[in-house]
Design a protein around this motif. Structure first.
Motif, PDB file in Angstrom:
ATOM      1  N   LYS A  21       0.832  -1.200   0.000  1.00 39.85           N
ATOM      2  CA  LYS A  21       0.000   0.000   0.000  1.00 39.85           C
ATOM      3  C   LYS A  21       0.869   1.253   0.000  1.00 39.85           C
ATOM      4  N   ALA A  22       0.347   2.302  -0.591  1.00 33.63           N
ATOM      5  CA  ALA A  22       1.059   3.586  -0.612  1.00 33.63           C
ATOM      6  C   ALA A  22       0.870   4.305   0.721  1.00 33.63           C
ATOM      7  N   GLU A  23       1.895   5.030   1.123  1.00 30.81           N
ATOM      8  CA  GLU A  23       1.780   5.862   2.318  1.00 30.81           C
ATOM      9  C   GLU A  23       0.984   7.112   1.961  1.00 30.81           C
ATOM     10  N   THR A  24      -0.002   7.415   2.769  1.00 30.62           N
ATOM     11  CA  THR A  24      -0.792   8.630   2.589  1.00 30.62           C
ATOM     12  C   THR A  24      -1.023   9.262   3.950  1.00 30.62           C
ATOM     13  N   ALA A  25      -1.375  10.538   3.939  1.00 28.89           N
ATOM     14  CA  ALA A  25      -1.758  11.216   5.173  1.00 28.89           C
ATOM     15  C   ALA A  25      -3.116  10.659   5.584  1.00 28.89           C
ATOM     16  N   ARG A  26      -3.227  10.267   6.830  1.00 24.03           N
ATOM     17  CA  ARG A  26      -4.457   9.662   7.324  1.00 24.03           C
ATOM     18  C   ARG A  26      -4.861  10.322   8.628  1.00 24.03           C
ATOM     19  N   GLU A  27      -6.161  10.443   8.803  1.00 22.96           N
ATOM     20  CA  GLU A  27      -6.689  11.076  10.006  1.00 22.96           C
ATOM     21  C   GLU A  27      -8.032  10.433  10.336  1.00 22.96           C
ATOM     22  N   ALA A  28      -8.321  10.315  11.620  1.00 21.67           N
ATOM     23  CA  ALA A  28      -9.616   9.799  12.054  1.00 21.67           C
ATOM     24  C   ALA A  28     -10.060  10.536  13.311  1.00 21.67           C
ATOM     25  N   ARG A  29     -11.381  10.747  13.407  1.00 22.41           N
ATOM     26  CA  ARG A  29     -11.988  11.345  14.594  1.00 22.41           C
ATOM     27  C   ARG A  29     -13.062  10.404  15.106  1.00 22.41           C
ATOM     28  N   ALA A  30     -13.133  10.259  16.430  1.00 20.99           N
ATOM     29  CA  ALA A  30     -14.145   9.407  17.054  1.00 20.99           C
ATOM     30  C   ALA A  30     -14.695  10.111  18.277  1.00 20.99           C
ATOM     31  N   GLU A  31     -15.831   9.618  18.772  1.00 18.63           N
ATOM     32  CA  GLU A  31     -16.410  10.210  19.973  1.00 18.63           C
ATOM     33  C   GLU A  31     -17.000   9.131  20.863  1.00 18.63           C
ATOM     34  N   ALA A  32     -17.191   9.494  22.121  1.00 18.06           N
ATOM     35  CA  ALA A  32     -17.895   8.663  23.098  1.00 18.06           C
ATOM     36  C   ALA A  32     -18.538   9.602  24.103  1.00 18.06           C
ATOM     37  N   TYR A  33     -19.592   9.131  24.731  1.00 17.89           N
ATOM     38  CA  TYR A  33     -20.290   9.909  25.752  1.00 17.89           C
ATOM     39  C   TYR A  33     -20.343   9.115  27.054  1.00 17.89           C
ATOM     40  N   VAL A  34     -20.322   9.834  28.167  1.00 18.21           N
ATOM     41  CA  VAL A  34     -20.536   9.225  29.478  1.00 18.21           C
ATOM     42  C   VAL A  34     -21.690   9.978  30.133  1.00 18.21           C
ATOM     43  N   ASP A  35     -22.801   9.268  30.347  1.00 14.41           N
ATOM     44  CA  ASP A  35     -23.953   9.843  31.038  1.00 14.41           C
ATOM     45  C   ASP A  35     -23.763   9.647  32.535  1.00 14.41           C
ATOM     46  N   MET A  36     -24.093  10.683  33.311  1.00 18.37           N
ATOM     47  CA  MET A  36     -23.941  10.617  34.764  1.00 18.37           C
ATOM     48  C   MET A  36     -24.945  11.559  35.404  1.00 18.37           C
ATOM     49  N   SER A  37     -25.025  11.504  36.705  1.00 21.55           N
ATOM     50  CA  SER A  37     -25.927  12.415  37.405  1.00 21.55           C
ATOM     51  C   SER A  37     -25.348  13.829  37.382  1.00 21.55           C
ATOM     52  N   ALA A  38     -26.228  14.799  37.573  1.00 19.23           N
ATOM     53  CA  ALA A  38     -25.795  16.198  37.641  1.00 19.23           C
ATOM     54  C   ALA A  38     -24.828  16.400  38.809  1.00 19.23           C
ATOM     55  N   GLN A  39     -25.042  15.684  39.895  1.00 24.56           N
ATOM     56  CA  GLN A  39     -24.170  15.812  41.067  1.00 24.56           C
ATOM     57  C   GLN A  39     -22.757  15.307  40.770  1.00 24.56           C
ATOM     58  N   THR A  40     -22.659  14.185  40.075  1.00 20.93           N
ATOM     59  CA  THR A  40     -21.335  13.653  39.717  1.00 20.93           C
ATOM     60  C   THR A  40     -20.624  14.609  38.779  1.00 20.93           C
ATOM     61  N   LEU A  41     -21.346  15.128  37.795  1.00 18.39           N
ATOM     62  CA  LEU A  41     -20.741  16.064  36.861  1.00 18.39           C
ATOM     63  C   LEU A  41     -20.265  17.324  37.586  1.00 18.39           C
ATOM     64  N   GLN A  42     -21.039  17.825  38.513  1.00 24.64           N
ATOM     65  CA  GLN A  42     -20.632  19.016  39.270  1.00 24.64           C
ATOM     66  C   GLN A  42     -19.416  18.739  40.142  1.00 24.64           C
ATOM     67  N   LEU A  43     -19.323  17.541  40.679  1.00 24.42           N
ATOM     68  CA  LEU A  43     -18.148  17.156  41.465  1.00 24.42           C
ATOM     69  C   LEU A  43     -16.887  17.225  40.600  1.00 24.42           C
ATOM     70  N   ILE A  44     -16.990  16.756  39.365  1.00 25.03           N
ATOM     71  CA  ILE A  44     -15.857  16.802  38.426  1.00 25.03           C
ATOM     72  C   ILE A  44     -15.521  18.259  38.089  1.00 25.03           C
ATOM     73  N   LEU A  45     -16.548  19.023  37.713  1.00 26.95           N
ATOM     74  CA  LEU A  45     -16.329  20.388  37.242  1.00 26.95           C
ATOM     75  C   LEU A  45     -15.836  21.330  38.339  1.00 26.95           C
ATOM     76  N   SER A  46     -16.226  21.065  39.565  1.00 28.66           N
ATOM     77  CA  SER A  46     -15.807  21.930  40.673  1.00 28.66           C
ATOM     78  C   SER A  46     -14.354  21.670  41.090  1.00 28.66           C
ATOM     79  N   GLY A  47     -13.803  20.556  40.612  1.00 37.28           N
ATOM     80  CA  GLY A  47     -12.426  20.213  40.984  1.00 37.28           C
ATOM     81  C   GLY A  47     -12.312  19.612  42.367  1.00 37.28           C
ATOM     82  N   SER A  48     -13.444  19.241  42.953  1.00 34.43           N
ATOM     83  CA  SER A  48     -13.402  18.706  44.317  1.00 34.43           C
ATOM     84  C   SER A  48     -13.459  17.180  44.362  1.00 34.43           C
ATOM     85  N   HIS A  49     -13.286  16.535  43.219  1.00 30.72           N
ATOM     86  CA  HIS A  49     -13.252  15.065  43.197  1.00 30.72           C
ATOM     87  C   HIS A  49     -12.009  14.594  43.951  1.00 30.72           C
ATOM     88  N   HIS A  50     -12.190  13.634  44.821  1.00 31.95           N
ATOM     89  CA  HIS A  50     -11.085  13.186  45.684  1.00 31.95           C
ATOM     90  C   HIS A  50      -9.932  12.524  44.929  1.00 31.95           C
TER      91      HIS A  50
END
Length: 159
Positions: A21-50
């Protein structure tokens, strides 16, 4: 219909030979989601996760995972990645985290699996770091968003 590329004429799994095969420039993008409670998300965003900065740890885990994809997925080739990015954003209105990965290289085979692995492992890392406060989080919609390069050309998911 296309044939599976990792199955030989005898129906056995095998690694695809990319030597011609020939060498070519290659790129890929992917995604994933993590659903959680609003409280868990706020714990992450506030920086207070232990356990510390959840997003920074997940970002590093995703980057490391992309580099080790060939070690995790049996028929993947070891690749010399030139770039791996992992972007993480909180979507507070939906109580979830969206992860998007980008992998690039110049080579003979694509980087779709590396991008998918990066997004997946980043999501798993978020789950791991938060499972002490919420065990019923859901990892969902892990998918390839876009790829370019190589014989099959450009693909972009239709929104």
């Amino acid at each position: 219909m296309s044939q599976f590329s990792h199955i030989n004429q005898s129906g056995e799994a095998n690694m695809v030979d990319v030597s011609v095969k020939a060498e070519t420039a290659r790129e890929a993008r992917a995604e994933a989601y993590v659903d959680m409670s609003a409280q868990t998300l706020q714990l992450i965003l506030s920086g207070s996760h232990h356990k510390g900065d959840v997003f920074a740890t997940a970002r590093i885990a995703g980057i490391q995972a992309a580099k080790k994809t060939w070690d995790l997925i049996p028929l993947c080739h070891p690749l010399l990645l030139s770039k791996v990015e992992v972007h993480i954003e909180a979507i507070e209105s939906e109580s979830c985290v969206r992860i998007e990965s980008v992998c690039k290289l110049s080579g003979k085979t694509g980087v779709e699996m590396e991008a998918l692995t990066a997004a997946s492992v980043a999501a798993l890392t978020i789950y791991d770091m938060c499972k002490a406060v919420q065990k019923d989080m859901v990892i969902r919609t892990t998918r390839l968003l876009e790829k370019s390069g190589g014989k099959s050309g450009h693909f972009k998911v239709q929104e």
